[in-house]
Scaffold this motif. Structure first.
Motif, PDB file in Angstrom:
ATOM      1  N   LEU A   1      53.064  -3.523  37.991  1.00  0.00           N
ATOM      2  CA  LEU A   1      52.832  -4.920  37.678  1.00  0.00           C
ATOM      3  C   LEU A   1      52.839  -5.186  36.313  1.00  0.00           C
ATOM      4  CD1 LEU A   1      49.531  -5.348  40.486  1.00  0.00           C
ATOM      5  CD2 LEU A   1      51.833  -6.424  40.290  1.00  0.00           C
ATOM      6  N   GLU A   2      52.507  -4.317  35.504  1.00  0.00           N
ATOM      7  CA  GLU A   2      52.372  -4.531  34.120  1.00  0.00           C
ATOM      8  C   GLU A   2      53.828  -4.792  33.269  1.00  0.00           C
ATOM      9  OE1 GLU A   2      49.682  -1.498  32.386  1.00  0.00           O
ATOM     10  OE2 GLU A   2      48.638  -3.004  31.552  1.00  0.00           O
ATOM     11  N   SER A   3      54.870  -4.264  34.236  1.00  0.00           N
ATOM     12  CA  SER A   3      56.119  -4.486  33.932  1.00  0.00           C
ATOM     13  C   SER A   3      56.688  -6.041  33.935  1.00  0.00           C
ATOM     14  CB  SER A   3      57.195  -3.681  34.566  1.00  0.00           C
ATOM     15  OG  SER A   3      57.385  -4.170  35.918  1.00  0.00           O
ATOM     16  N   ILE A   4      55.708  -6.544  34.524  1.00  0.00           N
ATOM     17  CA  ILE A   4      55.882  -8.081  34.761  1.00  0.00           C
ATOM     18  C   ILE A   4      54.728  -8.900  34.558  1.00  0.00           C
ATOM     19  CG2 ILE A   4      57.917  -7.752  36.555  1.00  0.00           C
ATOM     20  CD1 ILE A   4      55.567  -8.500  38.687  1.00  0.00           C
ATOM     21  N   PHE A   5      53.561  -8.460  34.420  1.00  0.00           N
ATOM     22  CA  PHE A   5      52.391  -9.353  34.134  1.00  0.00           C
ATOM     23  C   PHE A   5      51.183  -8.362  33.217  1.00  0.00           C
ATOM     24  CE2 PHE A   5      48.259 -11.078  35.264  1.00  0.00           C
ATOM     25  CZ  PHE A   5      48.552 -12.417  35.493  1.00  0.00           C
TER      26      PHE A   5
ATOM     27  N   GLU B   1      54.759 -10.805  41.559  1.00  0.00           N
ATOM     28  CA  GLU B   1      55.593  -9.887  42.145  1.00  0.00           C
ATOM     29  C   GLU B   1      56.462 -10.334  43.111  1.00  0.00           C
ATOM     30  OE1 GLU B   1      56.351  -5.625  43.560  1.00  0.00           O
ATOM     31  OE2 GLU B   1      56.188  -6.765  41.578  1.00  0.00           O
ATOM     32  N   THR B   2      55.882 -10.995  44.132  1.00  0.00           N
ATOM     33  CA  THR B   2      56.709 -11.661  45.332  1.00  0.00           C
ATOM     34  C   THR B   2      57.754 -12.753  44.557  1.00  0.00           C
ATOM     35  OG1 THR B   2      54.920 -13.797  45.709  1.00  0.00           O
ATOM     36  CG2 THR B   2      54.713 -11.479  46.856  1.00  0.00           C
TER      37      THR B   2
ATOM     38  N   ARG C   1      43.132 -13.184  38.385  1.00  0.00           N
ATOM     39  CA  ARG C   1      44.253 -13.019  37.723  1.00  0.00           C
ATOM     40  C   ARG C   1      45.062 -11.902  38.645  1.00  0.00           C
ATOM     41  NH1 ARG C   1      45.080 -10.784  33.486  1.00  0.00           N
ATOM     42  NH2 ARG C   1      46.853 -11.975  32.400  1.00  0.00           N
ATOM     43  N   LEU C   2      44.568 -11.165  39.476  1.00  0.00           N
ATOM     44  CA  LEU C   2      45.239 -10.242  40.201  1.00  0.00           C
ATOM     45  C   LEU C   2      46.187 -10.962  41.282  1.00  0.00           C
ATOM     46  CD1 LEU C   2      43.095  -7.119  40.676  1.00  0.00           C
ATOM     47  CD2 LEU C   2      45.037  -7.119  39.294  1.00  0.00           C
ATOM     48  N   THR C   3      45.388 -11.968  41.798  1.00  0.00           N
ATOM     49  CA  THR C   3      46.314 -13.045  42.534  1.00  0.00           C
ATOM     50  C   THR C   3      47.543 -13.397  41.970  1.00  0.00           C
ATOM     51  OG1 THR C   3      44.315 -13.775  43.555  1.00  0.00           O
ATOM     52  CG2 THR C   3      46.312 -15.338  43.668  1.00  0.00           C
TER      53      THR C   3
END
Length: 246
Positions: free
Chosen positions: A16-20, A134-135, A126-128
């Protein structure tokens, strides 16, 4: 590098941290998610078309494929997922699966209940956005795969896919130098790029002969990244990595 020493939460957080960009509180919320770990053998489906899952699967070790079959039983691999990916995240909102997911060889996955994901997102909105991104990235990769299969020659297709694997695995810390594990058969790779297994063997031999890759067992080494990128007509923008090309 293998994922054996990495916890499910570390892999999920790295991906997730690679994109957010995540906060400390959001990282902790991911750490607190209950994960049930299971090894799925080759030949078994993790989830099947028509299923109504109540959980998501996090890839921990090995690769998995998203696939569909024609009425005649011909298989098309629509996507390949690596450790850190959650290939059925859409099942949070789409009740019925419209594709099947299976391991490439024996793979280890972690199951996370939908309700636990929803509660974490409610507490940390923000996890949403992170999971939504991711999708969206998954959809972006699908568009690139469509271009790859529809318009590029088989040699270029495979070079492109190897470039993609290197960056996706590097994003979760699973590349050593310029070497990464590729636990996938030539038949499965052929299904992914839309060619025959016989032609796949010829393409691999050509990539080796041209000095673009070196292989030893399931390990692939890329001696000249720029040369492989050129051969694969590869632009990493569709991966939407936070740090760009890493």
């Amino acid at each position: 590098m293998t994922t054996g020493s990495l916890s499910p939460h570390i892999l999920m957080t790295r991906k997730l941290e690679s994109i957010f960009a995540l906060s400390d509180e959001e990282r902790q919320a991911l750490q607190d998610l209950p994960v049930r770990i299971k090894t799925i053998k080759s030949g078994q489906d993790i989830v099947r078309i028509g299923d109504r899952p109540t959980q998501c699967c996090l890839i921990l070790e090995g690769f998995t494929c998203v696939y569909k079959l024609t009425a005649e039983g011909k298989r098309q691999i629509m996507a390949l997922h690596v450790p850190g990916d959650i290939p059925d995240l859409q099942s949070l909102h789409l009740k019925v699966m419209d594709n099947s997911i299976a391991p490439i060889r024996s793979s280890t996955v972690g199951f996370i209940q939908h309700e636990d994901v929803r509660q974490a997102c409610e507490r940390h909105p923000r996890l949403t956005a992170a999971f939504w991104r991711e999708t969206l990235v998954d959809a972006s990769i699908s568009r690139e795969w469509l271009l790859n299969i529809g318009q590029r020659e088989a040699y270029t297709r495979l070079a492109h896919l190897l470039c993609e694997f290197l960056l996706r695995l590097k994003a979760v810390g699973l590349v050593e130098g310029d070497t990464f594990g590729l636990p996938i058969t030539q038949v499965e790779m052929a299904d992914a790029i839309g060619t025959s297994a016989v032609h796949m063997n010829r393409i691999l031999q050509a990539l080796r002969a041209d000095g673009l890759i070196q292989t030893q067992g399931t390990q692939v080494t890329v001696p000249d990244w720029e040369k492989l990128k050129k051969a694969g007509d590869f632009d990493p923008v569709y991966l939407h990595l936070e740090g760009g090309e890493t």
